[in-house]
Design a protein around this motif. Structure first.
Motif, PDB file in Angstrom:
ATOM      1  N   ASP A   1       0.834  -1.206   0.000  1.00 11.62           N
ATOM      2  CA  ASP A   1       0.000   0.000   0.000  1.00 11.62           C
ATOM      3  C   ASP A   1       0.864   1.250   0.000  1.00 11.62           C
ATOM      4  OD1 ASP A   1      -2.451  -1.130  -0.156  1.00 11.62           O
ATOM      5  OD2 ASP A   1      -2.806  -1.200   1.998  1.00 11.62           O
TER       6      ASP A   1
ATOM      7  N   TRP B   1       2.425   1.789  -3.328  1.00 12.82           N
ATOM      8  CA  TRP B   1       1.416   2.311  -4.234  1.00 12.82           C
ATOM      9  C   TRP B   1       1.410   3.847  -4.192  1.00 12.82           C
ATOM     10  CZ3 TRP B   1      -4.003  -0.293  -4.720  1.00 12.82           C
ATOM     11  CH2 TRP B   1      -4.706   0.288  -5.767  1.00 12.82           C
TER      12      TRP B   1
ATOM     13  N   SER C   1       5.079   8.485  -9.245  1.00 12.77           N
ATOM     14  CA  SER C   1       5.696   7.766 -10.353  1.00 12.77           C
ATOM     15  C   SER C   1       7.012   8.412 -10.783  1.00 12.77           C
ATOM     16  CB  SER C   1       4.729   7.654 -11.526  1.00 12.77           C
ATOM     17  OG  SER C   1       4.319   8.911 -11.951  1.00 12.77           O
TER      18      SER C   1
ATOM     19  N   ILE D   1       3.619  -0.741 -11.283  1.00 10.45           N
ATOM     20  CA  ILE D   1       2.287  -1.348 -11.257  1.00 10.45           C
ATOM     21  C   ILE D   1       2.235  -2.586 -10.371  1.00 10.45           C
ATOM     22  CG2 ILE D   1       1.613  -0.454 -13.503  1.00 10.45           C
ATOM     23  CD1 ILE D   1       2.212  -3.081 -14.737  1.00 10.45           C
TER      24      ILE D   1
ATOM     25  N   ILE E   1      -0.136  -2.181  -7.417  1.00  7.43           N
ATOM     26  CA  ILE E   1      -1.532  -2.085  -7.846  1.00  7.43           C
ATOM     27  C   ILE E   1      -2.069  -3.469  -8.184  1.00  7.43           C
ATOM     28  CG2 ILE E   1      -3.045  -1.081  -9.589  1.00  7.43           C
ATOM     29  CD1 ILE E   1      -0.833   1.048  -9.968  1.00  7.43           C
TER      30      ILE E   1
ATOM     31  N   ARG F   1      -2.317  -5.750  -4.958  1.00  2.00           N
ATOM     32  CA  ARG F   1      -3.406  -5.430  -4.051  1.00  2.00           C
ATOM     33  C   ARG F   1      -4.754  -5.733  -4.683  1.00  2.00           C
ATOM     34  NH1 ARG F   1      -4.251  -5.739   0.227  1.00  2.00           N
ATOM     35  NH2 ARG F   1      -4.660  -3.814   1.325  1.00  2.00           N
ATOM     36  N   ALA F   2      -4.860  -5.506  -5.992  1.00  3.38           N
ATOM     37  CA  ALA F   2      -6.135  -5.791  -6.653  1.00  3.38           C
ATOM     38  C   ALA F   2      -6.392  -7.298  -6.698  1.00  3.38           C
ATOM     39  CB  ALA F   2      -6.148  -5.198  -8.069  1.00  3.38           C
TER      40      ALA F   2
ATOM     41  N   ALA G   1      -7.747  -7.284 -12.449  1.00  2.00           N
ATOM     42  CA  ALA G   1      -6.578  -6.640 -11.855  1.00  2.00           C
ATOM     43  C   ALA G   1      -5.504  -6.402 -12.910  1.00  2.00           C
ATOM     44  CB  ALA G   1      -6.027  -7.506 -10.723  1.00  2.00           C
TER      45      ALA G   1
ATOM     46  N   ALA H   1      -3.980  -2.782 -13.988  1.00  2.00           N
ATOM     47  CA  ALA H   1      -2.550  -2.494 -13.960  1.00  2.00           C
ATOM     48  C   ALA H   1      -2.056  -2.062 -15.338  1.00  2.00           C
ATOM     49  CB  ALA H   1      -1.786  -3.724 -13.482  1.00  2.00           C
TER      50      ALA H   1
ATOM     51  N   ARG I   1      -3.013   1.516 -15.945  1.00  2.00           N
ATOM     52  CA  ARG I   1      -2.156   2.437 -15.212  1.00  2.00           C
ATOM     53  C   ARG I   1      -0.785   2.535 -15.873  1.00  2.00           C
ATOM     54  NH1 ARG I   1      -0.733   4.152  -9.798  1.00  2.00           N
ATOM     55  NH2 ARG I   1       0.603   5.867 -10.375  1.00  2.00           N
TER      56      ARG I   1
ATOM     57  N   ASP J   1     -13.980   4.958 -10.842  1.00  2.00           N
ATOM     58  CA  ASP J   1     -12.810   4.202 -11.300  1.00  2.00           C
ATOM     59  C   ASP J   1     -12.274   4.767 -12.608  1.00  2.00           C
ATOM     60  OD1 ASP J   1     -12.974   2.605  -9.156  1.00  2.00           O
ATOM     61  OD2 ASP J   1     -13.878   0.888 -10.176  1.00  2.00           O
TER      62      ASP J   1
ATOM     63  N   ARG K   1      -1.186  11.952  -2.929  1.00  2.00           N
ATOM     64  CA  ARG K   1      -1.277  11.778  -4.379  1.00  2.00           C
ATOM     65  C   ARG K   1      -1.030  13.113  -5.081  1.00  2.00           C
ATOM     66  NH1 ARG K   1      -3.732   8.112  -7.632  1.00  2.00           N
ATOM     67  NH2 ARG K   1      -2.523   6.720  -6.342  1.00  2.00           N
TER      68      ARG K   1
END
Lengths: 283, 300
Positions: free
Chosen positions: A110, A113, A117, A148, A151, A154-155, A197, A201, A204, B115, B220
């Motif tokens: 987490d 995450w 970037s 990624i 991400i 966790r997904a 998931a 990813a 992203r 989302d 963020r």
């Protein structure tokens, strides 16, 4: 009595307004990209690589960036899946569900995450420098993989956690090892979620610019090997917008439209897939 | 070979368990590795300059060997502050509406939209910012008789606010939904209106989680690069008002890292700014996650 009701009415009105504002902004963003991008979009944009003087407004397209982005995000997603799936299976099948290791791993994923970037980009660049690598498709893939990985993990973790423990126990009871249970029962049961998931990813990875800014380089050619620099869509948009020429800026809007469409398709696809594949899961 | 196949699959199971444990350890260590790597690379500048000078000096003249990060750190704080000030009230109201008042079809329909909003690449937000927000802000400023190009703190704040909204919304709605139904019913049965119940019971109960959601959004916004780079104006000077341009840390890194490697300490200075960025964001994140884990435990 009346004042209480009045207050409720006022606050509720504000709530509806802010909800409309937020979703209206989403609509506005999409509308802006479509309205500005569509007139500049033509077949040459998608099917050609930049010709001489492309950034001065001459002919060509951004096929190099489209393919570069697909290669990069595809490679990174594959690598992240190879690294991430064992981690998630370890957390949910091999380690006990409430163990400290599992909790700590989830926590550190987490936190990872949340790392910006651009920091991934700089870190990737340090690693590449010390390994003697130049900016290349491989460097970009490795950096985006790190980006990624949390991400994806966790997904996948969220869905694999939902696999009922009875299912695992039934598998153990007929003599399967943990590995067999993990691969043949857990993965199959959670397949829909895993695919979702993966697509999240991928989305992203394809949209991120800051991490590939130093690591993937930029090139007008379509990369044919991992050692060549690769253009990416977000950076193509950024560079085209940075030129002072109106026509090139128009192309940036068209490129933004292409990127948005790719993201939208990924998002819709992940929803459809999760619906199609949940038919085979045991409730 | 039925007899020899049984030990083999047990052996395979043990090997798989071990290699998975190693991978898991690696995944845990990535954050630490990144922090150590950045620290190691930024040591040259930390050794030759005092930390106070680096953090609080206004002078940014890399060619003369002066690296003051103050304008960039303040630029980041201003931009993030504006974004949070815009996003928080809107997101709280929307989250309460979605979690409490909205009919089911709106609540279920809003999830994929949120989302989607979270999935839009930051470059696209940047394009939107340049096309819509910057002219809007410039127009607004000129109606106040102020001169600005539109590439300023306010524009970056607006774009960032839209970008962090899905993060805050997602977590807040979830937290609000997880407040046990008994609390609601107890309050309603005492004659409180729905809004009173929300104000005095649900929001109070969900407060730690809501704060954590805001902090996640904050971090963020603090680390967001491309969109900010495109609309903030990028002038290395501490902004005096929301209509002044700013030069946030991530934009500094994105614009300059990898170039001008010949200037002594420049490379190190860039990595130090990465390290500063990472430490701030990590602190925010760790705090927020700890609060959220605590909140999750309470619910169970």
């Amino acid at each position: 009595m009346n004042r209480r009701k009045l207050e409720e009415k006022c606050v509720k009105g504000l709530m509806v307004l802010s909800t409309l504002l937020i979703f209206g902004t989403l609509a506005l963003i999409l509308a802006t990209v479509v309205i500005k991008g569509l007139p500049a979009l033509d077949w040459a944009m998608i099917s050609q690589i930049p010709k001489g003087g492309f950034y001065l407004g001459k002919e060509g397209g951004i096929l190099n960036a489209i393919l570069g982005s697909l290669y990069l995000a595809g490679g990174a997603t594959l690598l992240a899946l190879i690294l991430g799936l064992p981690v998630v299976l370890y957390l949910n099948v091999f380690a006990r569900k409430d163990s400290r290791i599992a909790a700590f791993t989830r926590f550190s994923l987490d936190v990872l995450w949340g790392v910006p970037s651009i920091v991934f980009g700089a870190f990737g660049f340090i690693i590449m420098l010390s390994a003697g690598m130049r900016a290349s498709l491989l460097g970009g893939i490795l950096t985006v993989t790190l980006l990624i990985l949390p991400i994806l993990c966790r997904a996948m973790d969220e869905v694999i956690r939902m696999v009922p423990p009875d299912l695992l126990e039934a598998s153990y009871a007929v003599g399967a090892t943990r590995l067999q249970t993990a691969l043949k029962v857990v993965v199959r049961q959670a397949l829909a979620g895993i695919l979702t998931a993966v697509l999240i990813a991928f989305g992203r990875g394809i949209g991120d610019a800051a991490s590939v800014l130093f690591t993937a380089g930029f090139s007008d050619q379509i990369p044919t090997s991992l050692n060549q620099p690769a253009a990416t869509l977000p950076l193509a948009i950024f560079f085209q917008l940075g030129t002072p020429f109106h026509q090139v800026q128009q192309r940036a809007y068209a490129s933004a439209l292409i990127l948005t469409v790719v993201i939208l398709v990924t998002s819709v696809l992940s929803r459809l897939l999760s619906r199609t594949f949940t038919r085979h899961t045991i409730q | 070979m039925p007899n020899s196949s049984r030990p083999f699959r047990l052996w395979l199971d043990r090997m798989a368990g071990r290699s998975m444990a190693v991978l898991t350890g690696f995944a845990c260590l990535i954050v630490v590795l990144m922090a150590v790597g950045l620290y190691w690379k930024s040591r040259p500048i930390l050794e030759s300059k005092s930390l106070g000078e680096l953090l609080f000096s206004e002078a940014w003249y890399p060619l003369r060997g002066q690296f003051g990060f103050k304008p960039f750190i303040l630029g980041s704080i201003c931009v993030t502050g504006v974004a949070i000030a815009i996003a928080v009230p809107l997101c709280l109201l929307t989250a309460v509406y979605l979690a409490e008042y909205a009919p089911r079809w709106i609540r279920n329909g809003s999830k994929p939209l949120i989302d989607l909003l979270a999935g839009i690449p930051s470059v696209v937000y940047g394009v939107w910012g340049i096309l819509v927000v910057v002219p809007m802000v410039a127009h607004f400023a000129s109606s106040l008789r102020l001169t600005t190009s539109g590439y300023c703190v306010l524009s970056a704040g607006i774009v960032l606010a839209v970008m962090v909204a899905p993060v805050i919304l997602h977590v807040t709605v979830e937290i609000l939904r997880s407040v046990p139904r008994e609390f609601r019913e107890a309050s309603l049965s005492l004659g409180a209106t729905h809004w009173q119940t929300i104000k005095h019971v649900i929001l109070r109960k969900a407060l730690p989680g809501v704060i954590a959601a805001i902090v996640l959004g904050l971090s963020r916004a603090f680390g967001e690069t491309m969109a900010v780079l495109m609309v903030a104006g990028n002038v290395p000077k501490t902004p005096g008002s929301v209509f002044d341009p700013a030069y946030p840390l991530p934009a500094l890194i994105a614009n300059n890292y990898g170039e001008m490697m010949s200037i002594p300490l420049y490379d190190s200075a860039m990595l130090l700014s990465c390290l500063i960025l990472m430490i701030i964001v990590l602190l925010f994140n760790i705090l927020a996650r700890l609060v959220l884990i605590q909140a999750e435990k309470q619910v169970q």
